[in-house]
Design a protein around this motif. Structure first.
Motif, PDB file in Angstrom:
ATOM      1  N   LEU A  43     -23.934 -35.441 -46.502  1.00  0.00           N
ATOM      2  CA  LEU A  43     -22.700 -35.261 -47.265  1.00  0.00           C
ATOM      3  C   LEU A  43     -21.966 -36.583 -47.465  1.00  0.00           C
ATOM      4  O   LEU A  43     -21.606 -36.933 -48.589  1.00  0.00           O
ATOM      5  CB  LEU A  43     -21.797 -34.257 -46.547  1.00  0.00           C
ATOM      6  CG  LEU A  43     -20.495 -33.912 -47.229  1.00  0.00           C
ATOM      7  CD1 LEU A  43     -20.759 -33.138 -48.512  1.00  0.00           C
ATOM      8  CD2 LEU A  43     -19.623 -33.085 -46.296  1.00  0.00           C
ATOM      9  N   THR A  44     -21.759 -37.314 -46.389  1.00  0.00           N
ATOM     10  CA  THR A  44     -21.017 -38.577 -46.506  1.00  0.00           C
ATOM     11  C   THR A  44     -21.816 -39.618 -47.290  1.00  0.00           C
ATOM     12  O   THR A  44     -21.226 -40.405 -48.031  1.00  0.00           O
ATOM     13  CB  THR A  44     -20.600 -39.129 -45.128  1.00  0.00           C
ATOM     14  OG1 THR A  44     -21.747 -39.267 -44.301  1.00  0.00           O
ATOM     15  CG2 THR A  44     -19.582 -38.207 -44.455  1.00  0.00           C
ATOM     16  N   ASN A  45     -23.142 -39.600 -47.179  1.00  0.00           N
ATOM     17  CA  ASN A  45     -23.964 -40.531 -47.969  1.00  0.00           C
ATOM     18  C   ASN A  45     -23.877 -40.208 -49.452  1.00  0.00           C
ATOM     19  O   ASN A  45     -23.802 -41.117 -50.283  1.00  0.00           O
ATOM     20  CB  ASN A  45     -25.421 -40.504 -47.510  1.00  0.00           C
ATOM     21  CG  ASN A  45     -25.634 -41.243 -46.214  1.00  0.00           C
ATOM     22  OD1 ASN A  45     -24.807 -42.038 -45.776  1.00  0.00           O
ATOM     23  ND2 ASN A  45     -26.753 -40.972 -45.570  1.00  0.00           N
ATOM     24  N   LYS A  46     -23.898 -38.942 -49.790  1.00  0.00           N
ATOM     25  CA  LYS A  46     -23.786 -38.534 -51.191  1.00  0.00           C
ATOM     26  C   LYS A  46     -22.476 -39.033 -51.786  1.00  0.00           C
ATOM     27  O   LYS A  46     -22.445 -39.587 -52.881  1.00  0.00           O
ATOM     28  CB  LYS A  46     -23.879 -37.011 -51.305  1.00  0.00           C
ATOM     29  CG  LYS A  46     -23.741 -36.504 -52.733  1.00  0.00           C
ATOM     30  CD  LYS A  46     -23.872 -35.003 -52.784  1.00  0.00           C
ATOM     31  CE  LYS A  46     -23.693 -34.483 -54.190  1.00  0.00           C
ATOM     32  NZ  LYS A  46     -24.940 -34.388 -54.917  1.00  0.00           N
ATOM     33  N   LEU A  47     -21.387 -38.843 -51.058  1.00  0.00           N
ATOM     34  CA  LEU A  47     -20.089 -39.290 -51.565  1.00  0.00           C
ATOM     35  C   LEU A  47     -19.955 -40.806 -51.520  1.00  0.00           C
ATOM     36  O   LEU A  47     -19.326 -41.409 -52.396  1.00  0.00           O
ATOM     37  CB  LEU A  47     -18.962 -38.607 -50.807  1.00  0.00           C
ATOM     38  CG  LEU A  47     -18.837 -37.110 -51.116  1.00  0.00           C
ATOM     39  CD1 LEU A  47     -17.849 -36.445 -50.186  1.00  0.00           C
ATOM     40  CD2 LEU A  47     -18.446 -36.886 -52.554  1.00  0.00           C
ATOM     41  N   SER A  48     -20.554 -41.438 -50.537  1.00  0.00           N
ATOM     42  CA  SER A  48     -20.507 -42.888 -50.424  1.00  0.00           C
ATOM     43  C   SER A  48     -21.175 -43.553 -51.630  1.00  0.00           C
ATOM     44  O   SER A  48     -20.689 -44.568 -52.138  1.00  0.00           O
ATOM     45  CB  SER A  48     -21.183 -43.342 -49.133  1.00  0.00           C
ATOM     46  OG  SER A  48     -21.152 -44.740 -49.025  1.00  0.00           O
ATOM     47  N   LYS A  49     -22.265 -42.971 -52.097  1.00  0.00           N
ATOM     48  CA  LYS A  49     -22.969 -43.510 -53.273  1.00  0.00           C
ATOM     49  C   LYS A  49     -22.099 -43.467 -54.517  1.00  0.00           C
ATOM     50  O   LYS A  49     -22.317 -44.222 -55.461  1.00  0.00           O
ATOM     51  CB  LYS A  49     -24.265 -42.742 -53.511  1.00  0.00           C
ATOM     52  CG  LYS A  49     -25.328 -43.028 -52.483  1.00  0.00           C
ATOM     53  CD  LYS A  49     -26.573 -42.198 -52.727  1.00  0.00           C
ATOM     54  CE  LYS A  49     -27.582 -42.432 -51.612  1.00  0.00           C
ATOM     55  NZ  LYS A  49     -28.762 -41.555 -51.761  1.00  0.00           N
ATOM     56  N   SER A  50     -21.117 -42.581 -54.520  1.00  0.00           N
ATOM     57  CA  SER A  50     -20.188 -42.481 -55.645  1.00  0.00           C
ATOM     58  C   SER A  50     -18.885 -43.225 -55.385  1.00  0.00           C
ATOM     59  O   SER A  50     -17.936 -43.115 -56.160  1.00  0.00           O
ATOM     60  CB  SER A  50     -19.901 -41.006 -55.946  1.00  0.00           C
ATOM     61  OG  SER A  50     -21.070 -40.378 -56.385  1.00  0.00           O
ATOM     62  N   GLY A  51     -18.828 -43.939 -54.262  1.00  0.00           N
ATOM     63  CA  GLY A  51     -17.671 -44.783 -53.986  1.00  0.00           C
ATOM     64  C   GLY A  51     -16.579 -44.164 -53.134  1.00  0.00           C
ATOM     65  O   GLY A  51     -15.441 -44.629 -53.161  1.00  0.00           O
ATOM     66  N   TYR A  52     -16.901 -43.110 -52.367  1.00  0.00           N
ATOM     67  CA  TYR A  52     -15.895 -42.438 -51.552  1.00  0.00           C
ATOM     68  C   TYR A  52     -16.260 -42.469 -50.071  1.00  0.00           C
ATOM     69  O   TYR A  52     -17.426 -42.395 -49.703  1.00  0.00           O
ATOM     70  CB  TYR A  52     -15.737 -40.976 -51.987  1.00  0.00           C
ATOM     71  CG  TYR A  52     -15.295 -40.844 -53.411  1.00  0.00           C
ATOM     72  CD1 TYR A  52     -13.975 -41.058 -53.774  1.00  0.00           C
ATOM     73  CD2 TYR A  52     -16.214 -40.527 -54.409  1.00  0.00           C
ATOM     74  CE1 TYR A  52     -13.566 -40.958 -55.091  1.00  0.00           C
ATOM     75  CE2 TYR A  52     -15.818 -40.421 -55.737  1.00  0.00           C
ATOM     76  CZ  TYR A  52     -14.493 -40.637 -56.069  1.00  0.00           C
ATOM     77  OH  TYR A  52     -14.094 -40.540 -57.374  1.00  0.00           O
ATOM     78  N   ILE A  53     -15.235 -42.571 -49.242  1.00  0.00           N
ATOM     79  CA  ILE A  53     -15.414 -42.520 -47.792  1.00  0.00           C
ATOM     80  C   ILE A  53     -14.393 -41.531 -47.213  1.00  0.00           C
ATOM     81  O   ILE A  53     -13.355 -41.261 -47.820  1.00  0.00           O
ATOM     82  CB  ILE A  53     -15.229 -43.903 -47.122  1.00  0.00           C
ATOM     83  CG1 ILE A  53     -13.849 -44.485 -47.423  1.00  0.00           C
ATOM     84  CG2 ILE A  53     -16.331 -44.855 -47.525  1.00  0.00           C
ATOM     85  CD1 ILE A  53     -13.497 -45.701 -46.602  1.00  0.00           C
ATOM     86  N   TYR A  54     -14.709 -41.007 -46.043  1.00  0.00           N
ATOM     87  CA  TYR A  54     -13.789 -40.090 -45.374  1.00  0.00           C
ATOM     88  C   TYR A  54     -12.753 -40.882 -44.610  1.00  0.00           C
ATOM     89  O   TYR A  54     -13.068 -41.777 -43.830  1.00  0.00           O
ATOM     90  CB  TYR A  54     -14.557 -39.166 -44.427  1.00  0.00           C
ATOM     91  CG  TYR A  54     -13.661 -38.214 -43.690  1.00  0.00           C
ATOM     92  CD1 TYR A  54     -12.976 -37.209 -44.364  1.00  0.00           C
ATOM     93  CD2 TYR A  54     -13.482 -38.321 -42.323  1.00  0.00           C
ATOM     94  CE1 TYR A  54     -12.144 -36.341 -43.691  1.00  0.00           C
ATOM     95  CE2 TYR A  54     -12.665 -37.454 -41.637  1.00  0.00           C
ATOM     96  CZ  TYR A  54     -11.987 -36.464 -42.329  1.00  0.00           C
ATOM     97  OH  TYR A  54     -11.152 -35.606 -41.658  1.00  0.00           O
ATOM     98  N   ASN A  55     -11.489 -40.558 -44.835  1.00  0.00           N
ATOM     99  CA  ASN A  55     -10.376 -41.195 -44.144  1.00  0.00           C
ATOM    100  C   ASN A  55      -9.817 -40.182 -43.141  1.00  0.00           C
ATOM    101  O   ASN A  55      -9.143 -39.226 -43.524  1.00  0.00           O
ATOM    102  CB  ASN A  55      -9.304 -41.608 -45.154  1.00  0.00           C
ATOM    103  CG  ASN A  55      -8.140 -42.313 -44.508  1.00  0.00           C
ATOM    104  OD1 ASN A  55      -7.772 -42.041 -43.379  1.00  0.00           O
ATOM    105  ND2 ASN A  55      -7.547 -43.231 -45.240  1.00  0.00           N
TER     106      ASN A  55
END
Length: 64
Positions: A43-55
């Motif tokens: 999940l976090t890798n998928k969003l990271s590839k689009s430029g997002y990280i969990y805060n």
């Protein structure tokens, strides 16, 4: 939400849904992941590839 649908969803739509769920239903990302039986790394890798990280401080995904 179905696990397979979540992982195949457009990243921007996924971001919107996850942030809404984190805001309205879950106190932490871990709670959300457990509830939907998701793989945190995928999940976090998928969003990271689009430029997002969990805060963790604001319990939301944000731009890097």
């Amino acid at each position: 939400m179905d696990k397979e649908i979540i992982m195949n969803m457009d990243a921007n739509m996924l971001l919107s849904i996850l942030n809404m769920k984190l805001r309205d239903e879950f106190n932490t990302l871990e709670d959300l992941i457990k509830s939907y039986d998701l793989d945190r790394e995928l999940l976090t890798n998928k969003l990271s590839k689009s430029g997002y990280i969990y805060n963790v401080k604001i319990n939301q995904f944000t731009q890097k």
